[in-house]
Design an enzyme around this catalytic site. Structure first.
Site, short mmCIF file in Angstrom:
data_model
loop_
_atom_site.label_atom_id
_atom_site.label_comp_id
_atom_site.label_asym_id
_atom_site.label_seq_id
_atom_site.Cartn_x
_atom_site.Cartn_y
_atom_site.Cartn_z
N LYS A 246 0.84 -1.21 0.00
CA LYS A 246 0.00 0.00 0.00
C LYS A 246 0.87 1.25 0.00
O LYS A 246 0.62 2.21 -0.75
CB LYS A 246 -0.94 -0.01 1.22
CG LYS A 246 -2.05 -1.05 1.09
CD LYS A 246 -2.86 -1.25 2.37
CE LYS A 246 -3.87 -2.39 2.16
NZ LYS A 246 -4.71 -2.69 3.32
N GLN B 103 -4.67 -1.46 9.53
CA GLN B 103 -4.65 -2.80 8.94
C GLN B 103 -5.30 -3.80 9.89
O GLN B 103 -4.99 -3.83 11.08
CB GLN B 103 -3.20 -3.19 8.60
CG GLN B 103 -3.07 -4.48 7.83
CD GLN B 103 -3.67 -4.42 6.42
OE1 GLN B 103 -3.75 -3.34 5.81
NE2 GLN B 103 -4.10 -5.54 5.90
N ASP C 106 -11.05 3.06 3.97
CA ASP C 106 -11.46 1.65 3.90
C ASP C 106 -12.99 1.53 3.83
O ASP C 106 -13.52 0.49 3.45
CB ASP C 106 -11.00 0.89 5.16
CG ASP C 106 -9.73 0.09 4.94
OD1 ASP C 106 -9.52 -0.39 3.81
OD2 ASP C 106 -8.97 -0.07 5.91
N1 GUN Z 1 -7.17 -6.72 6.11
C1 GUN Z 1 -7.52 -7.45 5.02
N2 GUN Z 1 -8.08 -6.66 4.08
C2 GUN Z 1 -8.08 -5.41 4.58
C3 GUN Z 1 -8.52 -4.16 4.06
O1 GUN Z 1 -9.05 -4.03 2.95
N3 GUN Z 1 -8.32 -3.09 4.88
C4 GUN Z 1 -7.76 -3.20 6.13
N4 GUN Z 1 -7.64 -2.10 6.84
N5 GUN Z 1 -7.36 -4.35 6.62
C5 GUN Z 1 -7.50 -5.44 5.85
#
Ligand code: GUN
Length: 283
Positions: free
Chosen positions: A53, A97, A120
């Site tokens: 990311k 995350q 998100d």
């Molecule tokens: N863990 C797995 N997929 C995601 C996501 O799309 N966003 C976040 N913040 N954590 C994750």
């Protein structure tokens, strides 16, 4: 192989080129899109996702901050940092995350992110807005899946769509987006009886259940569009999806591969949401 390959790398590349141009235009007006990513603990998969990311931000010309904490950090430290980031004008998107260590109340953490920076789309306010049909941020993975349909000219109206998995991150928002696109939606999960009965009826099948090669050719309707959200590691270290790609691609009309399908689109839509947040902020 008879199915058309839905290439996530190619689609992601073309979208990211557009985002880079928009980010440069915004930066020229004094606002560089900024994303803060918080990682608690040392889960290897989460470390890879977070690194990807942050790298994607750099490539698109976004500012990013990676903030890491040890697994036993006091949750209050994270709440305090979130309050600072909420007030930080250089940060337009904040992402924590998941999963968080067990001593965290994940819902409370997600609620501590300012809804206008919740790229998100996991804050209860943003989940509600999506549910009511006027989303502020669409969760990145289902948003990426919807981009595949749009790019490939797949009309969802009246189609039978079956989603395997009911997570807050993928299954539930995916179902909501398909419903808003006027598909008839069925959500299957671990307690569903006769799963194959449902999958064989699907014109659109989205697999997000986290089981390697679970969906086999006999479970798929000829001519279906199959989207594989799964990322599973096999004993030999290779990645595979929730769909048996070799078999299903003989039956389906279109299919996403793993890797190179939904994965690159998830991060791309995180960039999209961060850019949208920055553009909104800049007016
Ligand atoms: N863990 C797995 N997929 C995601 C996501 O799309 N966003 C976040 N913040 N954590 C994750």
């Amino acid at each position: 192989m008879t199915a058309r390959l839905l290439d996530g790398n190619a689609l992601a590349q073309s979208l990211r080129a557009d985002f880079k141009t928009r980010a440069e235009a915004l930066a020229a007006r004094g606002t560089r899109p900024g994303l803060a990513v918080i990682l608690v603990g040392e889960d290897p998969a989460s470390q890879v996702y977070v690194r990807n990311k942050v790298n994607a931000c750099a490539q698109a010309g976004f500012h990013s901050e990676k903030i890491t904490y040890p697994p036993d950090v006091d949750p209050q430290v994270v709440f305090d940092r979130l309050a600072e980031l909420n007030a930080d004008p250089t940060i337009h998107g904040i992402l924590v995350q998941l999963p968080l260590p067990k001593h965290f109340d994940s819902d409370a953490v997600l609620k501590a992110i300012a809804p206008a920076k919740d790229v998100d789309g996991f804050h209860a306010e943003n989940v509600g807005a999506l549910m009511q049909g006027h989303p502020r941020f669409i969760p990145c993975t289902p948003y990426g899946v919807m981009k595949f349909f749009a790019d490939a000219g797949i009309d969802l109206r009246g189609k039978e769509a079956v989603v395997l998995g009911r997570s807050n991150i993928v299954g539930k928002p995916m179902a909501m987006l398909l419903l808003q696109a006027s598909a008839t939606v069925t959500v299957c999960h671990s307690q569903t009886r006769d799963l194959a009965f449902h999958t064989r009826r699907a014109d659109i099948l989205v697999a997000a259940l986290g089981k390697a090669r679970f969906v086999t050719a006999d479970m798929v309707k000829p001519g279906a569009v199959v989207i594989d959200v799964g990322i599973n590691r096999l004993p030999d270290g290779k990645l595979c999806g929730d769909v048996d790609f070799a078999g299903v691609s003989e039956v389906a009309a279109a299919i996403t591969p793993v890797p190179g399908g939904v994965g690159p689109m998830t991060i791309t839509m995180l960039l999209a949401n961060t850019l949208e947040a920055a553009e909104r902020e800049a007016g």
